[in-house]
Every structure is written in C-alpha cells, then in structure tokens.
Motif scaffolding. Sequence first.
Motif, short mmCIF file in Angstrom:
data_model
loop_
_atom_site.label_atom_id
_atom_site.label_comp_id
_atom_site.label_asym_id
_atom_site.label_seq_id
_atom_site.Cartn_x
_atom_site.Cartn_y
_atom_site.Cartn_z
N UNK A 22 -50.95 45.39 -14.36
CA UNK A 22 -52.16 45.42 -13.53
C UNK A 22 -51.93 44.70 -12.20
N UNK A 23 -51.27 43.55 -12.27
CA UNK A 23 -50.99 42.77 -11.06
C UNK A 23 -50.09 43.55 -10.12
N UNK A 24 -49.04 44.17 -10.66
CA UNK A 24 -48.09 44.92 -9.82
C UNK A 24 -48.75 46.10 -9.15
N UNK A 25 -49.67 46.76 -9.85
CA UNK A 25 -50.39 47.89 -9.26
C UNK A 25 -51.16 47.44 -8.03
N UNK A 26 -51.85 46.30 -8.13
CA UNK A 26 -52.60 45.78 -6.98
C UNK A 26 -51.67 45.42 -5.83
N UNK A 31 -48.84 46.73 -0.51
CA UNK A 31 -47.53 46.94 0.11
C UNK A 31 -47.37 48.34 0.69
N UNK A 32 -47.95 49.33 0.04
CA UNK A 32 -47.75 50.73 0.43
C UNK A 32 -49.02 51.38 0.97
N UNK A 33 -49.91 50.57 1.52
CA UNK A 33 -51.20 51.07 2.00
C UNK A 33 -51.04 52.19 3.03
N UNK A 34 -50.09 52.06 3.95
CA UNK A 34 -49.90 53.10 4.97
C UNK A 34 -49.46 54.42 4.35
N UNK A 97 -37.23 51.80 -12.69
CA UNK A 97 -36.84 50.62 -11.92
C UNK A 97 -38.03 49.69 -11.70
N UNK A 98 -39.15 50.25 -11.28
CA UNK A 98 -40.32 49.42 -10.96
C UNK A 98 -40.90 48.78 -12.22
N UNK A 99 -40.94 49.52 -13.31
CA UNK A 99 -41.49 48.96 -14.55
C UNK A 99 -40.58 47.88 -15.10
N UNK A 100 -39.28 48.11 -15.12
CA UNK A 100 -38.36 47.09 -15.61
C UNK A 100 -38.41 45.84 -14.74
N UNK A 101 -38.48 46.01 -13.43
CA UNK A 101 -38.58 44.86 -12.54
C UNK A 101 -39.86 44.08 -12.81
N UNK A 102 -40.97 44.77 -13.01
CA UNK A 102 -42.25 44.12 -13.29
C UNK A 102 -42.22 43.35 -14.59
N UNK A 103 -41.63 43.94 -15.62
CA UNK A 103 -41.62 43.31 -16.94
C UNK A 103 -40.57 42.22 -17.07
N UNK A 104 -39.52 42.25 -16.26
CA UNK A 104 -38.43 41.29 -16.39
C UNK A 104 -38.47 40.17 -15.38
N UNK A 105 -39.40 40.21 -14.42
CA UNK A 105 -39.44 39.16 -13.40
C UNK A 105 -39.86 37.83 -14.02
N UNK A 106 -39.40 36.77 -13.43
CA UNK A 106 -39.78 35.44 -13.88
C UNK A 106 -41.18 35.12 -13.36
#
Length: 107
Positions: A22-26, A31-34, A97-106
């Motif tokens: 949920x946080x990453x979606x926001x 980040x990609x508003x444009x 890539x995006x899901x793994x990065x989201x779930x594996x970040x510290x």
Amino acid sequence: MPKLHKVIHHTLGQEEAIRRIKQRREEAKTEHADEIKEVGLKEEIEWQGNVCKIKASAMGFSGSGKIVVNDSTVEITFNLPWLAMPFRGRIEQLIIEETEKTLNQKS
C-alpha cells in the motif's frame, strides 16, 4: 484476455507485506504523476482483507486483476488486453522487480 500470473515469495508476514504494498503504491503515484497524467490512467483499487482487486484503464486499454497477500507469498494475477501482449515480458519483469524491491527493502 491473456492472463499474467506471478507468485513472489517473502518473509515479512501478511500484515507487513500489505503495509509495504500500500505504501509503495502511494509513493509510485507521486513519483510517476506526470506519466500517469500523460496516459490518462484511471484505476479502481479495493482491498478486502488480504486481497486487492484492481481495475485500470489507460489510452483506451483496460485490464483487471488481483493481488493476494499471504504470510509468505504475494500472488499477482492480471488480465492483459490483447494489444498489450507485445509488452507482456516487460510488464512481467517490472512487476516482479518492483514487488521484490518493495518486499525486500529494509524498513
């Protein structure tokens, strides 16, 4: 419609995985508003417990899917429009890539 289906493993537990998604979606919306504005992305997101139902459309294309977050996996299923099939490989790669990065970040 062709179906994209991926299962990504994690060690966070269900509650933390949902929070991060949920946080990453926001963050991504900001980040990609444009780009979102440029393609006219419209989306409907509905969380029911550990299941997120998604409907999205952009540039005349639409798709739907769901994310199921379990204690050790995130299962992503999305119905792609036929005209998006040439981009299926890139779409899958970005999702993984995006899901793994989201779930594996510290945290």
